[in-house]
Structures are given as C-alpha cells and as structure tokens.
Design a protein around this motif. Structure first.
Motif, short mmCIF file in Angstrom:
data_model
loop_
_atom_site.label_atom_id
_atom_site.label_comp_id
_atom_site.label_asym_id
_atom_site.label_seq_id
_atom_site.Cartn_x
_atom_site.Cartn_y
_atom_site.Cartn_z
N VAL A 43 0.84 -1.20 0.00
CA VAL A 43 0.00 0.00 0.00
C VAL A 43 0.87 1.25 0.00
O VAL A 43 0.57 2.24 -0.69
CB VAL A 43 -0.96 0.00 1.21
N VAL A 44 1.96 1.22 0.74
CA VAL A 44 2.92 2.34 0.72
C VAL A 44 3.43 2.58 -0.69
O VAL A 44 3.48 3.72 -1.18
CB VAL A 44 4.09 2.05 1.68
N ALA A 45 3.80 1.51 -1.38
CA ALA A 45 4.33 1.64 -2.74
C ALA A 45 3.27 2.18 -3.70
O ALA A 45 3.53 3.09 -4.50
CB ALA A 45 4.86 0.29 -3.23
N PHE A 46 2.05 1.63 -3.64
CA PHE A 46 1.02 2.02 -4.60
C PHE A 46 0.54 3.45 -4.36
O PHE A 46 0.38 4.23 -5.32
CB PHE A 46 -0.16 1.06 -4.54
N THR A 47 0.31 3.83 -3.12
CA THR A 47 -0.17 5.18 -2.85
C THR A 47 0.90 6.21 -3.19
O THR A 47 0.58 7.29 -3.71
CB THR A 47 -0.58 5.33 -1.38
N GLY A 48 2.16 5.89 -2.93
CA GLY A 48 3.24 6.80 -3.30
C GLY A 48 3.33 6.96 -4.80
O GLY A 48 3.49 8.08 -5.32
N ALA A 49 3.24 5.85 -5.54
CA ALA A 49 3.30 5.91 -7.01
C ALA A 49 2.11 6.66 -7.57
O ALA A 49 2.26 7.47 -8.50
CB ALA A 49 3.37 4.49 -7.57
N LEU A 50 0.92 6.41 -7.04
CA LEU A 50 -0.28 7.08 -7.54
C LEU A 50 -0.19 8.58 -7.30
O LEU A 50 -0.52 9.39 -8.19
CB LEU A 50 -1.51 6.50 -6.85
N SER A 110 11.10 10.72 -5.60
CA SER A 110 10.54 9.95 -6.71
C SER A 110 9.76 8.76 -6.15
O SER A 110 9.94 8.38 -5.00
CB SER A 110 11.64 9.45 -7.65
N ALA A 111 8.90 8.20 -7.01
CA ALA A 111 8.15 6.99 -6.63
C ALA A 111 8.86 5.78 -7.21
O ALA A 111 8.98 5.65 -8.43
CB ALA A 111 6.72 7.08 -7.15
N GLN A 112 9.34 4.91 -6.35
CA GLN A 112 10.06 3.71 -6.78
C GLN A 112 9.10 2.52 -6.74
O GLN A 112 8.46 2.27 -5.72
CB GLN A 112 11.25 3.45 -5.86
N PRO A 113 9.00 1.76 -7.83
CA PRO A 113 8.01 0.66 -7.86
C PRO A 113 8.28 -0.45 -6.86
O PRO A 113 7.36 -1.15 -6.46
CB PRO A 113 8.11 0.15 -9.31
N ASN A 114 9.53 -0.64 -6.46
CA ASN A 114 9.87 -1.73 -5.54
C ASN A 114 10.04 -1.27 -4.10
O ASN A 114 10.53 -2.03 -3.26
CB ASN A 114 11.16 -2.42 -6.00
N VAL A 115 9.64 -0.06 -3.80
CA VAL A 115 9.79 0.44 -2.45
C VAL A 115 8.80 -0.27 -1.52
O VAL A 115 7.75 -0.75 -1.94
CB VAL A 115 9.55 1.97 -2.42
N GLY A 116 9.15 -0.36 -0.25
CA GLY A 116 8.23 -0.92 0.74
C GLY A 116 8.28 -2.43 0.88
O GLY A 116 7.54 -2.99 1.69
N ILE A 117 9.14 -3.11 0.10
CA ILE A 117 9.24 -4.56 0.23
C ILE A 117 9.84 -4.90 1.60
O ILE A 117 10.92 -4.43 1.95
CB ILE A 117 10.10 -5.15 -0.90
N GLY A 118 9.14 -5.71 2.37
CA GLY A 118 9.60 -6.07 3.71
C GLY A 118 9.20 -5.08 4.78
O GLY A 118 9.45 -5.33 5.98
N LEU A 119 8.56 -3.97 4.40
CA LEU A 119 8.17 -2.96 5.39
C LEU A 119 7.15 -3.51 6.38
O LEU A 119 7.15 -3.13 7.55
CB LEU A 119 7.61 -1.73 4.68
N GLU A 120 6.30 -4.43 5.91
CA GLU A 120 5.30 -5.01 6.82
C GLU A 120 5.95 -5.78 7.95
O GLU A 120 5.49 -5.75 9.10
CB GLU A 120 4.32 -5.91 6.05
N LEU A 121 7.07 -6.47 7.66
CA LEU A 121 7.76 -7.20 8.72
C LEU A 121 8.41 -6.25 9.72
O LEU A 121 8.40 -6.51 10.93
CB LEU A 121 8.82 -8.13 8.10
#
Length: 326
Positions: free
Chosen positions: A70-77, A232-243
């Motif tokens: 959700v962090v990645a998608f809202t940032g990109a949007l 900038s909005a990075q498409p792979n940002v936020g991976i592992g953030l939930e952990l």
C-alpha cells in the motif's frame, strides 16, 4: 517470575533500545552525535507511522501484511497524478490517502464479511497492491516532483524534519483514539476476546472495519512521505516494510495474540528498527547482510512476544508420555 515477565513485557523495547545505543556508542563515535540521532529519528518516522496502524490491527487480534505494498502504490499514484496528470499537490496527496483508506477498508471487508483469516486477506491485498504499483509505474520510477511536495519528506521546521513532526501528530491522534474514546476501549476488548466483547454490546464489525481503514490510511500517509523523501516513486519500495512494522509493534509490547499494545511502545520499537538500520550503515555492513540481521531482529521480536506473554514452552509430563498422550 510472572512479575519479571510483566516488567520485561512492558519495558523490553526500551531495554533493547538502550542496549543498542550503548553498543553502537562503543563501536563507532559517530553514532551518539546530535545530527546522527536526528537522522535516526528521521529514519524511524515513516516506519513509526505505518507501525502505528499495524499496532491497531494487532491489538484487535489481526494483522495487516499489505502495508508495504500500500505504501508503494499510494506513493506511485500520488507522484503520477502530480507528474503525469498535472494535479495540484494537495489534491494528489488527498487521492493517495483516500486510496490507502480504501485498500484498508477492503481488508476489513474481507475479514469481516468475507470471513477470511486476516493473514490471508491482507496477504491477498498485498499481492494486488504490488501488482497495481508495477502496472501503474510500468516498472520505472516516477520522478520530477515539485519542491512543494518533496518538502514533506526533506523539509525542516525549526530544525526538526517534517516527517518527524507528522509522526508525532499521528502518534498523538492514535493515542487519543486508544485512551480517550470508547473505540479504543472496545478495540482492547475485541483483542482480549471477540465473542465476549460482542456479548458485552461492542459493535465488533464496526470497530474492526475502522481499525483496518486507519491502518490503510496510515500506510497511504507513509507512502506519500516516503515518496517525498526519495524525490521519486520507486516501484519496488516498501518490500519487507510489513515485517519491520510488525517487529516495531511487538518490540514495543504489542502481543500477536491481541489485546495488548500502545503508542509509546510502538514508537520505541520503531526507534529500535531505525537504530539497527542506522548503526549497520555507520558500520558499513553490506546491504545483503543487513537483511539477514533485520530478519534476526524480527525473530527476536516474535520470540520475546512468545516468551513474555505466554511463558516458555514446557514438555509434557513423563507420565503423559508413557501413556502415549498426544
């Protein structure tokens, strides 16, 4: 022993943080400097915002694995609406926050009305949101953001980074929600026993839906702040953030079984995670090795939760083993 477990359960995050600060102070003189401590607060602020929403879902007895996506998608949007579509900064930010709220409410609907286990429901939303991010960005960063937007991630007010100020405001709001409203009391009651809370007159569905909505909203806010900080909005940002958000909540005293958790504890847990990342960078530990260490910190957090909340695992009595009890 129960008294010690209660004490450690309440203060384990603070003790871990102090131990980390002491160790890093001895290992590198650059750590305990005002500028670096402010940098630790900045590194921890976005995680803390997301982890506060995670804490609410954990208190309810659930979990939200979708926050990183959700962090990645809202940032990109948000970035795309500004750069590609020419939206004003304020309107794009509101759209990003509304999208995070909608995804959070979707999680709540899947759990409440779809009767899905929170793990499965939010895992599904995680995959959907990550896929939407890649489709929207086409796998490329979205850059060229105006200074009016990047100020949210890089600006300062009276020498304090803007993300830290926003984190403090969010923490104050969530603290008021938990401690000064009936919703907060009902949330703890649901985490302690959903059936009993329902029999006591608590509107369980409404409270759980609200909690997942807030978690999505705060993840959306985290996406806006992170995009502004990275310019900038990075498409792979936020991976592992939930952990990391789960670890911050649990290190701060939240129980994965539900019914326990606090704002102050989550902030301490986020500082622990931020300190780990900052210390590893100061010690010039390679990024791949950092992932291993952060994984071990997550194991430590879950292990502490298991040990302090339920006690050590004991083997069955010898007599039961002789009878072949299962």
């Amino acid at each position: 022993m129960r008294g010690w477990r209660d004490f450690l359960g309440r203060w384990s995050g603070v003790l871990v943080l102090l131990a980390l600060w002491l160790a890093l102070t001895l290992m590198t003189p650059r750590f305990l400097t005002p500028s670096n401590l402010l940098n630790v607060a900045l590194q921890s602020s976005i995680l803390a915002v997301v982890a506060l929403g995670m804490t609410l879902t954990i208190i309810s007895g659930g979990i939200d694995l979708s926050v990183g996506s959700v962090v990645a998608f809202t940032g990109a949007l948000t970035a795309g609406l500004i750069v590609r579509n020419g939206w004003p900064v304020g309107g794009a930010i509101l759209a990003g926050l509304a999208t995070g709220l909608a995804l959070g409410l979707l999680n709540g609907a899947l759990v409440i009305y779809g009767r899905l286990v929170p793990f499965i429901a939010t895992l599904s939303t995680m995959a959907v949101a990550r896929g939407l991010t890649l489709v929207y960005t086409r796998g490329y960063p979205i850059s060229g953001l105006p200074e009016a937007f990047t100020f949210l991630g890089t600006g300062e007010v009276f020498g304090i980074p803007v993300p830290v100020l926003i984190m403090l405001m969010v923490a104050g709001g969530i603290s008021g929600f938990l401690n000064r409203t009936p919703w907060g009391l009902h949330l703890y009651a649901i985490g302690g026993g959903e059936d009993l809370a329902w029999l006591s007159g608590v509107r369980v569905r409404r409270v759980k839906g609200l909690v997942y909505g807030i978690s999505g909203l705060l993840a959306g806010l985290g996406g806006v702040l992170l995009t502004a900080r990275l310019w900038s909005a990075q498409p792979n940002v936020g991976i592992g953030l939930e952990l990391e958000a789960i670890a911050a909540s649990v290190l701060g005293g939240a129980s994965l079984g539900g019914g326990y958790g606090s704002v102050s504890g989550t902030l301490v847990g986020a500082l622990v995670m931020g300190t780990v990342g900052n210390g590893l960078n100061l010690l010039e530990v390679p990024s791949y090795h950092q992932q291993i260490i952060k994984g071990l910190v997550f194991i430590l957090a879950v292990g502490l939760d298991r040990l302090l909340k339920t006690g050590p695992i004991r083997t069955r009595p010898t007599a039961m083993r002789r009878r072949g009890a299962s």
